[in-house]
Design an enzyme around this catalytic site. Structure first.
Site, PDB file in Angstrom:
ATOM      1  N   SER A  33       0.812  -1.216   0.000  1.00  0.00           N
ATOM      2  CA  SER A  33       0.000   0.000   0.000  1.00  0.00           C
ATOM      3  C   SER A  33       0.846   1.266   0.000  1.00  0.00           C
ATOM      4  O   SER A  33       2.007   1.260   0.428  1.00  0.00           O
ATOM      5  CB  SER A  33      -0.940   0.007   1.205  1.00  0.00           C
ATOM      6  OG  SER A  33      -1.745  -1.152   1.206  1.00  0.00           O
TER       7      SER A  33
HETATM    8  N1  SAM Z   1      -0.833  -4.976   3.967  1.00  0.00           N
HETATM    9  C1  SAM Z   1      -0.075  -5.320   2.775  1.00  0.00           C
HETATM   10  C2  SAM Z   1       1.308  -4.754   2.805  1.00  0.00           C
HETATM   11  O1  SAM Z   1       1.657  -4.030   3.725  1.00  0.00           O
HETATM   12  O2  SAM Z   1       2.062  -5.082   1.861  1.00  0.00           O
HETATM   13  C3  SAM Z   1      -0.774  -4.907   1.504  1.00  0.00           C
HETATM   14  C4  SAM Z   1      -1.985  -5.669   1.295  1.00  0.00           C
HETATM   15  S1  SAM Z   1      -2.502  -5.876  -0.374  1.00  0.00           S
HETATM   16  C5  SAM Z   1      -3.170  -4.307  -0.733  1.00  0.00           C
HETATM   17  C6  SAM Z   1      -3.913  -6.910   0.011  1.00  0.00           C
HETATM   18  C7  SAM Z   1      -3.521  -8.319   0.425  1.00  0.00           C
HETATM   19  O3  SAM Z   1      -4.678  -8.973   0.920  1.00  0.00           O
HETATM   20  C8  SAM Z   1      -3.004  -9.166  -0.721  1.00  0.00           C
HETATM   21  O4  SAM Z   1      -1.760  -9.705  -0.424  1.00  0.00           O
HETATM   22  C9  SAM Z   1      -4.064 -10.267  -0.852  1.00  0.00           C
HETATM   23  O5  SAM Z   1      -3.570 -11.494  -1.276  1.00  0.00           O
HETATM   24  C10 SAM Z   1      -4.592 -10.319   0.564  1.00  0.00           C
HETATM   25  N2  SAM Z   1      -5.919 -10.944   0.707  1.00  0.00           N
HETATM   26  C11 SAM Z   1      -6.984 -10.864  -0.130  1.00  0.00           C
HETATM   27  N3  SAM Z   1      -8.011 -11.572   0.347  1.00  0.00           N
HETATM   28  C12 SAM Z   1      -7.592 -12.131   1.518  1.00  0.00           C
HETATM   29  C13 SAM Z   1      -8.206 -12.971   2.472  1.00  0.00           C
HETATM   30  N4  SAM Z   1      -9.454 -13.415   2.330  1.00  0.00           N
HETATM   31  N5  SAM Z   1      -7.481 -13.344   3.546  1.00  0.00           N
HETATM   32  C14 SAM Z   1      -6.201 -12.918   3.712  1.00  0.00           C
HETATM   33  N6  SAM Z   1      -5.566 -12.139   2.821  1.00  0.00           N
HETATM   34  C15 SAM Z   1      -6.260 -11.724   1.748  1.00  0.00           C
END
Ligand code: SAM
Length: 279
Positions: free
Chosen positions: A116
């Site tokens: 992000s």
């Molecule tokens: N917080 C992260 C960072 O600091 O790099 C960025 C997050 S990225 C915008 C969103 C993340 O949520 C992705 O890696 C995606 O795979 C994960 N995600 C999506 N659906 C999910 C779920 N149901 N459970 C856990 N992770 C999930």
């Protein structure tokens, strides 16, 4: 036509409300299957003593990032600013993007996902109003950077990632950097993580279509969750959800954001996130 007018009126009223209880679909944390969840990194020293210290590499870039992108836009929590100054963001992006690690934007981390934008990480961290020793649940580990910022603030972090290679990579990196206050899990964060509940705060870093009921259940009364809610591929509302002492929820829309979609349990055909604008 009459139906359309009524629908428009309903949508307008919903958006005008700054505080409302969210409709909760029929789902329960009891549906979590332990076989689908694996702990990859354990917090051995939860709390402030579990946070590592970092070197000075790219310190000036971080200082500029904090001053121009974060403090200037209103984030003032000293613990958040100190964490953003200290955590080496470049370690969380692919090597060919190290020179862009402190830019004012999200960056790709592989598997169609993103780290992000620094401001959003800082803003969401501040919104949680954390105190050292709190236990925070993060859904969407991604690169591990948001978890690293929270861990550097001296809270205990439990973070869940659904894409296994990302979960493994982030767990290995957080371990290598010396974090002892982060538990990293591979699994579907829609269900939260009941084994370490309840949580003092919850942060969701992927766009949900609704606030997952298991997350509300696992939040302590009186505490806060920050979560983007809306359709994937569109802008979403970044919501602050507060659970009252009576167990009800109040929500406030903080700003418009664009996150990659929350997948897993709530996955639908709507998974067309615009990768160029994901946070
Ligand atoms: N917080 C992260 C960072 O600091 O790099 C960025 C997050 S990225 C915008 C969103 C993340 O949520 C992705 O890696 C995606 O795979 C994960 N995600 C999506 N659906 C999910 C779920 N149901 N459970 C856990 N992770 C999930």
């Amino acid at each position: 036509m009459k139906d359309l007018l009524l629908l428009t009126l309903f949508v307008s009223i919903s958006f005008a409300c700054s505080s409302l209880a969210l409709a909760q679909p029929d789902a329960s944390s009891a549906r979590t299957s332990p076989t689908e969840t694996e702990v990859l990194l354990h917090a051995d020293a939860p709390g402030p003593e579990g946070r590592p210290t970092f070197g000075a590499a790219r310190e000036e870039e971080r200082e500029r990032m904090v001053e121009r992108q974060i403090a200037r836009r209103g984030v003032s929590d000293e613990a958040v600013l100190a964490a953003m100054r200290s955590v080496p963001r470049h370690a969380f992006v692919p090597p060919d993007l190290h020179d862009r690690a402190y830019a004012d934007s999200p960056l790709p981390i592989g598997h169609g996902q993103t780290i992000s934008q620094p401001f959003i990480v800082a803003f969401m961290s501040e919104t949680l109003q954390l105190a050292p020793g709190d236990r925070v649940l993060e859904i969407g580990t991604g690169s591990g950077y948001q978890a690293a910022i929270l861990g550097a603030m001296g809270v205990e972090v439990v973070t869940i990632e659904i894409i296994r290679p990302l979960a493994e990579q982030a767990a290995a990196l957080l371990d290598k950097l010396g974090y002892d206050n982060i538990t990293a899990i591979h699994g579907d964060g829609y269900h939260g993580y009941q084994a370490l509940a309840p949580y003092d705060a919850i942060i969701v870093t992927a766009a949900a279509q609704h606030v997952p009921p298991p997350l509300i259940e696992q939040l302590k009364p009186g505490q806060r969750m920050v979560i983007p809610v809306g359709r994937a591929g569109w802008t979403q509302n970044l919501l602050l959800v507060t659970k009252t002492e009576e167990g009800q929820t109040r929500t406030r829309n903080l700003m418009s954001v664009t996150f990659v979609p929350l997948t897993g349990e709530q996955r639908t055909g709507d998974r067309t996130g615009d990768r160029n604008s994901e946070r």
